[in-house]
Design an enzyme around this catalytic site. Structure first.
Site, PDB file in Angstrom:
ATOM      1  N   ASP A  88       0.732  -1.286   0.111  1.00  0.00           N
ATOM      2  CA  ASP A  88       0.058   0.002   0.040  1.00  0.00           C
ATOM      3  C   ASP A  88       0.757   1.339   0.008  1.00  0.00           C
ATOM      4  OD1 ASP A  88      -1.730  -2.146   0.385  1.00  0.00           O
ATOM      5  OD2 ASP A  88      -2.911  -1.119   2.153  1.00  0.00           O
ATOM      6  N   ASP A 116      -4.650  -0.825  -1.723  1.00  0.00           N
ATOM      7  CA  ASP A 116      -6.006  -0.365  -1.073  1.00  0.00           C
ATOM      8  C   ASP A 116      -6.732   0.107  -2.365  1.00  0.00           C
ATOM      9  OD1 ASP A 116      -7.188  -0.922   1.242  1.00  0.00           O
ATOM     10  OD2 ASP A 116      -6.850   1.143   1.994  1.00  0.00           O
ATOM     11  N   HIS A 131     -10.597   0.703  -2.906  1.00  0.00           N
ATOM     12  CA  HIS A 131     -11.823   0.861  -2.311  1.00  0.00           C
ATOM     13  C   HIS A 131     -13.013   1.425  -3.593  1.00  0.00           C
ATOM     14  CE1 HIS A 131     -10.295  -0.223   1.404  1.00  0.00           C
ATOM     15  NE2 HIS A 131      -9.731   0.984   1.415  1.00  0.00           N
ATOM     16  N   SER A 175     -15.444   0.900   5.204  1.00  0.00           N
ATOM     17  CA  SER A 175     -14.387   1.751   6.192  1.00  0.00           C
ATOM     18  C   SER A 175     -14.577   2.973   6.398  1.00  0.00           C
ATOM     19  CB  SER A 175     -13.211   1.078   5.981  1.00  0.00           C
ATOM     20  OG  SER A 175     -12.611   1.947   4.533  1.00  0.00           O
ATOM     21  N   HIS A 181     -10.732   7.134   1.431  1.00  0.00           N
ATOM     22  CA  HIS A 181      -9.257   7.078   0.713  1.00  0.00           C
ATOM     23  C   HIS A 181      -8.998   5.910  -0.185  1.00  0.00           C
ATOM     24  CE1 HIS A 181      -9.450   3.886   3.949  1.00  0.00           C
ATOM     25  NE2 HIS A 181      -8.619   3.347   3.331  1.00  0.00           N
ATOM     26  N   LYS A 187      -6.893  -4.885  -3.136  1.00  0.00           N
ATOM     27  CA  LYS A 187      -7.678  -5.403  -2.009  1.00  0.00           C
ATOM     28  C   LYS A 187      -8.713  -4.531  -1.657  1.00  0.00           C
ATOM     29  CE  LYS A 187      -4.173  -4.185   1.406  1.00  0.00           C
ATOM     30  NZ  LYS A 187      -4.998  -3.147   2.057  1.00  0.00           N
ATOM     31  N   GLU A 205     -14.042  -5.340   4.384  1.00  0.00           N
ATOM     32  CA  GLU A 205     -12.646  -4.525   4.679  1.00  0.00           C
ATOM     33  C   GLU A 205     -11.696  -5.605   4.481  1.00  0.00           C
ATOM     34  OE1 GLU A 205     -10.629  -2.405   4.513  1.00  0.00           O
ATOM     35  OE2 GLU A 205     -10.737  -1.095   6.503  1.00  0.00           O
ATOM     36  N   ALA A 254       0.168   0.356   6.135  1.00  0.00           N
ATOM     37  CA  ALA A 254       0.949   0.842   7.736  1.00  0.00           C
ATOM     38  C   ALA A 254       1.125  -0.043   8.447  1.00  0.00           C
ATOM     39  CB  ALA A 254      -0.076   1.895   8.386  1.00  0.00           C
ATOM     40  N   CYS A 257      -2.175  -2.756   7.825  1.00  0.00           N
ATOM     41  CA  CYS A 257      -2.057  -3.565   6.486  1.00  0.00           C
ATOM     42  C   CYS A 257      -0.457  -4.302   6.503  1.00  0.00           C
ATOM     43  CB  CYS A 257      -2.091  -2.800   5.219  1.00  0.00           C
ATOM     44  SG  CYS A 257      -4.160  -2.179   4.989  1.00  0.00           S
TER      45      CYS A 257
END
Ligand code: VGL
Ligand code: ZN
Length: 194
Positions: free
Chosen positions: A16, A55, A57, A63, A74, A99, A106, A134, A138
């Site tokens: 990420d 990530d 989304h 989330s 985000h 993902k 999530e 982070a 993740c």
């Protein structure tokens, strides 16, 4: 302690490293961009299997605060914030794994709802080196799932940064990883096999 990378059985998982997780982004990890030069060196270390997770989304992801989640919006798919940070050496990344791509799921781990485990298995990978963002979300989740997938796991301490929503979250994450027999190493100690 020196760890020799064997490009036949070792893989690098870059978690990420996206604009939104770096300073100026929607969910900035403090000093998140500092991992990038370290990760670029690891990417170029040897000709190994390199995977970057992202990530990715939908705009109404569960989330996000508007849906009752805990995060500001985000990494919305196809937006600039979801791009890999421009300083990351994309040319060295062999596979991209997206993902948390549907509204109701999530996924902090790069293994959750993806084909990452199958990808690594199909290449005969036995050990995963994990870095990125982070630490307390993740990176931790990906490292622990890699252990559950029966891989040896090395987390590169100077190639990760955490969100630290609560003070101590990163230290706790490091403890949890250690408890799962994740090896913590510094990038300078990771060298190519001679
Ligand atoms: C992450 C919070 C929300 C991460 C992803 O990549 O660590 N953290 N979504
Ligand atoms: Zn997210």
């Amino acid at each position: 302690m020196s760890i020799r990378v064997d490009s036949r059985t070792d893989a690098l998982i870059v978690v990420d490293v996206q604009r939104d997780f770096c300073p100026g982004g929607a969910l900035a990890v403090p000093r998140g961009d500092e991992v990038i030069p370290v990760i670029n060196r690891l990417l170029a270390l040897t000709d190994w299997l390199t995977v970057a997770t992202r990530d990715w989304h939908p705009a109404d992801h569960c989330s996000f605060t508007a849906q009752g989640g805990v995060w500001p919006p985000h990494c919305v798919a196809e937006t600039d914030g979801a791009d890999f940070h421009p300083a990351l050496d994309r040319s060295r990344i062999r596979h991209v794994v997206s993902k948390a791509v549907t509204r109701d799921a999530e996924a902090y781990s790069g293994f959750q709802g993806t084909d990452l485990a199958a990808l690594l298995a199909s290449h005969g990978i036995r050990r995963a080196f994990v870095c990125g963002l982070a630490t307390d979300y993740c990176v931790k989740a990906t490292a622990l799932d890699a252990r559950r997938a029966r891989l040896e796991v090395v987390v590169i301490e100077d190639a990760i940064r955490g969100v630290e929503v609560n003070p101590g979250d990163c230290a706790k994450a490091m403890d949890e990883m250690r408890a799962f027999a994740v090896v913590l190493a510094r990038s300078a100690d990771v060298t190519p096999r001679p």
